[in-house]
Design an enzyme around this catalytic site. Structure first.
Site, PDB file in Angstrom:
ATOM      1  N   THR A 203       0.818  -1.271   0.060  1.00 45.40           N
ATOM      2  CA  THR A 203       0.065  -0.099  -0.060  1.00 45.40           C
ATOM      3  C   THR A 203       0.858   1.253  -0.019  1.00 45.40           C
ATOM      4  O   THR A 203       0.488   2.212  -0.859  1.00 45.40           O
ATOM      5  CB  THR A 203      -0.857   0.244   1.273  1.00 45.40           C
ATOM      6  N   GLU A 420       9.306 -24.645  29.302  1.00 45.01           N
ATOM      7  CA  GLU A 420       9.954 -23.917  28.718  1.00 45.01           C
ATOM      8  C   GLU A 420      11.573 -24.241  28.732  1.00 45.01           C
ATOM      9  O   GLU A 420      12.354 -24.200  27.893  1.00 45.01           O
ATOM     10  CB  GLU A 420       9.812 -22.630  28.886  1.00 45.01           C
TER      11      GLU A 420
HETATM   12  P1  ADP Z   1       0.870  -4.034   2.802  1.00 47.97           P
HETATM   13  O1  ADP Z   1      -0.005  -3.179   2.169  1.00 47.97           O
HETATM   14  O2  ADP Z   1       1.996  -4.594   2.140  1.00 47.97           O
HETATM   15  O3  ADP Z   1       0.147  -5.029   3.807  1.00 47.97           O
HETATM   16  P2  ADP Z   1       1.451  -1.590   3.939  1.00 47.97           P
HETATM   17  O4  ADP Z   1       1.889  -0.680   3.160  1.00 47.97           O
HETATM   18  O5  ADP Z   1       0.016  -1.307   4.469  1.00 47.97           O
HETATM   19  O6  ADP Z   1       1.678  -3.102   3.750  1.00 47.97           O
HETATM   20  O7  ADP Z   1       2.403  -1.283   5.133  1.00 47.97           O
HETATM   21  C1  ADP Z   1       2.063  -0.964   6.627  1.00 47.97           C
HETATM   22  C2  ADP Z   1       3.111   0.163   7.392  1.00 47.97           C
HETATM   23  O8  ADP Z   1       4.240  -0.602   7.386  1.00 47.97           O
HETATM   24  C3  ADP Z   1       3.289   1.253   6.430  1.00 47.97           C
HETATM   25  O9  ADP Z   1       2.299   2.361   6.500  1.00 47.97           O
HETATM   26  C4  ADP Z   1       4.656   1.711   6.966  1.00 47.97           C
HETATM   27  O10 ADP Z   1       4.558   2.469   7.803  1.00 47.97           O
HETATM   28  C5  ADP Z   1       5.384   0.409   6.926  1.00 47.97           C
HETATM   29  N1  ADP Z   1       6.396  -0.460   5.972  1.00 47.97           N
HETATM   30  C6  ADP Z   1       6.011  -1.350   5.491  1.00 47.97           C
HETATM   31  N2  ADP Z   1       6.724  -1.734   4.237  1.00 47.97           N
HETATM   32  C7  ADP Z   1       7.625  -0.614   4.573  1.00 47.97           C
HETATM   33  C8  ADP Z   1       8.756  -0.369   4.053  1.00 47.97           C
HETATM   34  N3  ADP Z   1       9.401  -1.005   2.910  1.00 47.97           N
HETATM   35  N4  ADP Z   1       9.404   0.794   4.290  1.00 47.97           N
HETATM   36  C9  ADP Z   1       8.982   1.751   5.319  1.00 47.97           C
HETATM   37  N5  ADP Z   1       7.915   1.604   5.783  1.00 47.97           N
HETATM   38  C10 ADP Z   1       7.236   0.253   5.467  1.00 47.97           C
HETATM   39 ZN    ZN Z   2       6.095 -25.226  24.110  1.00 49.29          ZN
END
Ligand code: ADP
Ligand code: ZN
Length: 596
Positions: A203, A420
């Site tokens: 995203t 554990e």
């Molecule tokens: P997906 O759409 O792949 O499930 P998202 O784009 O929604 O993942 O990621 C969620 C959040 O995680 C982002 O808003 C960001 O803050 C963080 N994040 C994920 N991947 C990255 C990346 N490659 N670089 C920086 N931040 C990231």
């Molecule tokens: Zn266990």
């Protein structure tokens, strides 16, 4: 349509109000003193009644004292003669029937009420997705629109997935200067599919494309298209693309495309789904209908690229597929640094060390970890985030929040500690396992205790020895309980599940049993509708035997280790009971004391 609904409901409300008013007026007759029939007769005979009004069997009469009374006359008792005899002025009226209009309306009330409830429900439902008054009607797309001025996300915010970034720069260039590409006669992809694990930044990447190109960004989740009403999804798709074309050049982002784009022959949960198919068809139609100069780029994201309908991936549709992988050490370091900018970081923090200690973390988890650290810093009233705070934040992201409030009996605590310690000791003694990082008996999430192992370095594949050892470590908990208490508990349920899964896959997917050989017997995926592998009964039997043999042998190994080092096991258990959490160094210290 929208106006019609509005008017209808206004009319309904007015009608109901009028009805209520009517009823109210009707009932609002003055108070009477009700008098029993015999008393009434007495009064008639006694000459007390001056005037009477008969409506069916209700007599409303005036006494000589001037008060109005009311009595009910039994129909079997004709009273008229008596009244005439007594010389009472008698008026006979027929009971007023409600008008036919009234009757009809009354009959329709339940029905109208139903319609009204339905209308209100539909409207709620439509508003649920957010979005202004635009979202009132069924077929509207409900997509969220981010204007280029609002969006400040650029490629700099996306870290650690350089290849994916490289692949999409072309699309940014195109959105910036479509004419250049048109003149060159290049065909620009209409659809880009981003696929990879959840939280890897798909995203984010799509938003960054819009941010860099300075174009509007429509975003909607595939699951929003799939409603229970047939035809709604398709019309939402139509609406979304119509809006997109109006705002072109722009990006349409469809998250979780698998919700609509699942393989069509696949039943999926709930059987064949006409609504989903219609929606998918509409999506395909819209993508095929793009003109060269529409300048709308559709970006879709999924973590189940394998179950998508092949029609979606044909040329002219999502023909460009970009994999967004989990970040490696270097990637993680960069992602951590991106998010660290938002908070205060102590100078002693070494991001490389943190990145090394977080294998398998997604971008979202790393972001979450930095955020947890910032929260912790605030709670502890520290001026900056230190290594210790980051470590605590990592535990929280990895194992869930601590549940210190959970009440645990002394005996439960002892068993958990032993369990554990069993995991940890088997892991410690077997060469070629991931080093034990930390053992804790503070309940977290669903688990009563956790033994955390962290690989020395990134692992992209696992060998048979590693997997066999993993089985031993997983079984170590249950075996320790048996060795020490000669009793077993439910606490090992999750371990057992993982053991079964790994052992089965070793035999059926990775060809690690010499008897079965390098043949794949993948279980059918109910989501994608692939039928289960066809195999003979003998093969099924052989697979079961092999899986069992793997688990039995692992259990034996674990038992041998834990009986041999029984004293160490007890010492570890005691240490855990005392400290609740012990680190790698502390375990190492205990083990060394023993060897001397
Ligand atoms: P997906 O759409 O792949 O499930 P998202 O784009 O929604 O993942 O990621 C969620 C959040 O995680 C982002 O808003 C960001 O803050 C963080 N994040 C994920 N991947 C990255 C990346 N490659 N670089 C920086 N931040 C990231
Ligand atoms: Zn266990």
């Amino acid at each position: 349509m929208q106006h019609l609904y509005k008017n209808l409901s206004i009319w309904l409300i007015v009608a109901l109000a009028v009805l209520l008013l009517f009823n109210f007026l009707n009932q609002n007759t003055p108070d009477y003193h009700t008098v029993s029939y015999n008393a009434f007769l007495e009064k008639v005979n006694g000459g007390f009644v001056s005037e009477i009004n008969l409506t069916d069997n209700v007599a409303t009469w005036k006494g000589s004292d001037g008060t109005t009374y009311r009595s009910v006359i039994p129909p079997q008792m004709p009273i008229l003669d008596k009244l005439v005899q007594n010389n009472i002025a008698t008026y006979v009226e027929k009971k007023k029937e409600p008008s036919w209009l009234m009757k009809t309306i009354l009959q329709w009330i339940p029905f109208l009420a139903l319609i009204m409830v339905w209308l209100i429900y539909m409207r709620r439902n439509n508003n649920a997705g957010g979005g202004g008054p635009r979202a009132m009607a069924f077929g509207k797309s409900r997509a969220k629109l981010i204007d280029p001025e609002q969006s400040k996300i650029t490629l700099d915010d996306v870290a650690g997935i350089e290849e994916a970034k490289d692949e999409i720069t072309e699309i940014i260039d195109f959105l910036k200067n479509p004419e250049v590409f048109a003149e060159a006669g290049a065909r620009i992809p209409t659809g880009v599919l981003l696929y990879g694990e959840p939280g890897t930044g798909k995203t984010l990447l799509a938003k960054a494309i819009a941010g860099e190109a300075g174009v509007p960004f429509f975003s909607i989740s595939g699951s929003h298209f799939v409603e229970m009403y047939v035809g709604v999804g398709a019309s939402r798709v139509r609406d979304l693309f119509a809006e997109g074309k109006k705002k072109a050049p722009c990006i349409i982002f469809i998250d979780e495309i698998d919700a609509v784009g699942r393989h069509r022959s696949a039943g999926g949960p709930g059987g064949g789904n006409d609504e989903r198919e219609q929606t998918l068809n509409q999506l395909l139609v819209e993508m095929d209908g793009f003109e060269e100069n529409d300048h709308v780029i559709v970006i879709a994201a999924t973590n189940r690229q394998d179950i998508l309908d092949p029609a979606l991936l044909r040329p002219g549709r999502f023909d460009r597929q970009v994999m967004v992988p989990l970040p490696d050490v270097g990637g993680r370091e960069k992602i951590l640094q991106v998010h660290a900018k938002k908070t205060k970081i102590d100078a002693t923090v070494n991001w490389h060390t943190i990145a090394k200690g977080t294998p398998g973390f997604s971008g979202a988890q790393l972001e979450n970890m930095v955020n947890e650290a910032a929260l912790l810093m605030a709670r502890l009233k520290k001026p900056a985030i230190t290594m210790d705070i980051l470590e605590a934040a990592k535990d929280k992201v990895l194992m869930g929040a601590e549940r210190r409030s959970l009440i645990i009996t002394e005996q439960e605590k002892r068993i958990t500690a032993c369990h554990e310690a069993g995991h940890a000791l088997v892991a410690w003694m077997l060469p070629g396992t991931d080093p034990v990082h930390k053992v804790t008996i503070i309940p977290r999430g669903k688990a009563l205790g956790v033994t955390m192992q962290l690989p020395e370095e990134e692992r992209n594949s696992q060998d048979k020895t590693y997997l066999t050892n993993m089985l031993c470590v997983l079984l170590g908990g249950r075996v320790a309980e048996t060795v020490v208490f000669q009793e077993i508990t439910t606490g090992a349920a999750n371990d057992i599940e993982r053991v079964s899964d790994i052992a089965r896959r070793m035999v059926c997917e990775w060809g690690m049993s010499s008897t079965v050989g390098p043949l794949a017997f993948k279980a059918g995926d109910p989501l994608s509708g692939q039928p289960g592998q066809i195999m003979s009964d003998e093969t099924a039997l052989m697979i079961d035997k092999e899986v069992r043999a793997l688990v039995d042998s692992a259990q034996n190994t674990a038992t041998t280790i834990l009986t041999q080092h029984r004293q160490l096991l007890d010492e570890l258990t005691t240490a855990l009971m005392e400290k609740e959490t012990i680190s790698r160094d502390e375990i190492s210290h205990l083990v060394q004391q023993h060897q001397h």
